[in-house]
Design an enzyme around this catalytic site. Structure first.
Site, PDB file in Angstrom:
ATOM      1  CB  CYS A   8      28.233  59.638  36.109  1.00 51.99           C
ATOM      2  SG  CYS A   8      29.873  59.645  36.815  1.00 51.99           S
TER       3      CYS A   8
ATOM      4  CB  CYS B 284      31.993  55.060  45.040  1.00 42.70           C
ATOM      5  SG  CYS B 284      31.538  53.448  45.638  1.00 42.70           S
TER       6      CYS B 284
END
Ligand SMILES: Cc1ncc(COP(=O)(O)O)c(C=O)c1O
Lengths: 142, 326
Positions: free
Chosen positions: A103, A34
């Site tokens: 994130c 990812c």
């Protein structure tokens, strides 16, 4: 991609980068496929996070959120540290672009994984994500 | 011949026009062949045609990003009306053997379109020899004004106007022409010079050599030598992610681009690098350096000087780089 000044600052001059020699807890989350992997080391004394370091493979916002969450967690008790949310991290960074919200999610998980690791003292946890909520289709595609 | 050149608003429009209109003007057939590494405007035109009932074959590429003409040959059926394969790739600079692909198309009675936005004025193109029916070019890649391009349509090609309107551009592209843009485009073509290609090739090879000498654990993406565009360098830096490199270089006034998912709006790694078989984490760490005749060796030296500590700094932060080393 528009980043806030605070994100850029934490990306170009991140705090608490590195590893601890004899960490009491290590948490590693993410998936290189990812594009982000976060590793957090903690040193615990009297139930408080005495020292904390991180290493991150990922984009600027992944590095900035790592830097921010380590600053927020340092000196806090484990309970207090567990209460730090991804929203707190994003807020302290004066916002993250919508696409990058995952994130801060990762940062929260990495910190909690490190605390879990300290409390269970079992094996070092590496939570390899199938997909951590972003909309990348890379895994599913194969 | 002048009537074979249709001016458009750029590469995107030329590619849309060439692909969609050729498909719809030859409805007795229903199959299009393209490659996995085309520019999004080609890929998305093909995907749209699929939604309209056409069949599309996306041929793969080798590890350098090149299409094997034999794969195109194998994909051709009686129903194929168009092959669209780019001349040179915009991300990794690999130049395709379009001569061979054109020959195969001619032998099989299939139209051949090529997107030459990247190669025009940098790599020789011979419309006749290469059996090209349709060719896309644009202006801003050769220092011309933005927002103008052209489509070469060989006389006799069965293609109708795509947008409805007046009779401009020989009834093929309605709408008042962007005259000032077209004049600028023409001037840019006139100014282009073979000497620039030689100069850019020197800059490119110098950059590749310097990066290889100064930084470890890297991978050059794309073709080597004469199969590569003169102005393209693309490297993956292992263990780190491209967006960080891009932002740190930008702080030093160096503008590059990355195949990393993180800087795209889709959060997906470059389809070109993935089609070449790169692992996701290597694709995330890719940076494209592209040059123009206005760049200098001195600037490359500056690039190397600032790049080295940036890579070291990001690698020191990366949990993947240290574990790579263990
Ligand atoms: C290979 C290629 N095709 C098409 C395009 C699109 O052209 P334009 O921006 O002129 O629409 C570009 C770049 O812009 C390109 O590099």
């Amino acid at each position: 991609m528009m980043y806030s000044k605070k994100v850029i600052e934490n990306f170009t001059h991140p705090m608490n980068v590195g590893e601890l020699k004899n960490p009491d807890g290590v948490g590693k989350v993410g998936n290189p496929v990812c594009g982000d992997v976060m590793e957090i080391h903690i040193k615990v004394e009297n139930n408080r996070i005495k020292d904390i370091k991180f290493k991150t493979f990922g984009c600027a916002s992944a590095i900035a959120t790592s830097s921010m969450i380590t600053q927020l967690a340092k000196g806090k008790t484990l309970d207090e540290a567990r209460k730090i949310t991804k929203a707190d991290v994003a807020k302290e960074l004066e916002g993250l672009p919508k696409l990058k919200m995952h994130c801060s999610n990762l940062a929260e998980e990495a910190l909690n994984a490190a605390i879990d690791n300290y409390e269970n003292k079992s094996k070092q946890s590496f939570v390899r994500h199938e997909c951590h909520g972003c909309n990348k289709k890379c895994e599913k595609r194969k | 011949m002048p009537e074979e050149i249709i001016f458009t608003s750029g590469g995107t429009e030329s590619n849309n026009f060439a692909i969609k209109s050729t498909a719809f003007s030859n409805r007795e057939k229903n199959h299009i062949i393209t490659s996995k590494v085309e520019h999004d405007c080609v890929l998305n035109s093909c995907r749209w045609l699929e939604s309209q009932g056409f069949k599309v074959t996306y041929v793969g590429v080798d590890e350098f990003g090149a299409v094997n003409p034999l794969d195109v040959k194998k994909a051709i059926t009686k129903k194929t009306c168009l092959v669209t394969i780019m001349h040179a790739n915009n991300e990794v600079g690999t130049i395709n053997n379009i001569s061979e692909i054109g020959k195969i198309c001619k032998e099989n009675g299939v139209y051949f379109h090529s997107d030459a936005c990247q190669s025009y004025t940098k790599v020789p193109i011979d419309i006749k020899e290469m059996n090209i029916n349709l060719l896309t070019i644009n202006s801003h890649k050769i220092h011309g004004p933005k927002g103008v391009g052209a489509l070469f349509i060989k006389k006799g090609t069965k293609i109708k106007a795509w947008q409805s309107g007046g009779s401009h551009e020989f009834n093929l592209r309605a709408g008042t022409e962007n005259v000032s843009g077209i004049i600028g485009f023409a001037k840019a073509v006139q100014i282009s010079n073979k000497k620039n290609v030689e100069y850019l090739t020197k800059l490119r090879d110098y950059t590749i050599k310097k990066i290889q000498e100064n930084i470890n654990d890297i991978k050059l993406n794309g073709a080597i030598g004469s199969d590569r565009l003169c102005n393209n360098v693309n490297f993956s830096f292992k263990g780190i992610e491209g967006e960080g490199i891009l932002l740190m270089l930008s702080e030093k006034r160096i503008m590059v681009s990355t195949g990393s998912a993180c800087s795209s709006t889709s959060l997906e790694a470059s389809h070109v690098l993935l089609a070449m078989g790169l692992k996701h984490e290597i694709a995330h760490g890719s940076i494209r350096f592209s040059f123009s005749k206005y760049n200098t060796i001195k600037e490359i030296d500056y690039l190397i000087k600032v790049l080295k500590p940036i890579i070291a700094k990001l690698r020191a932060m990366s949990p993947l780089y240290s574990s790579d080393k263990k």
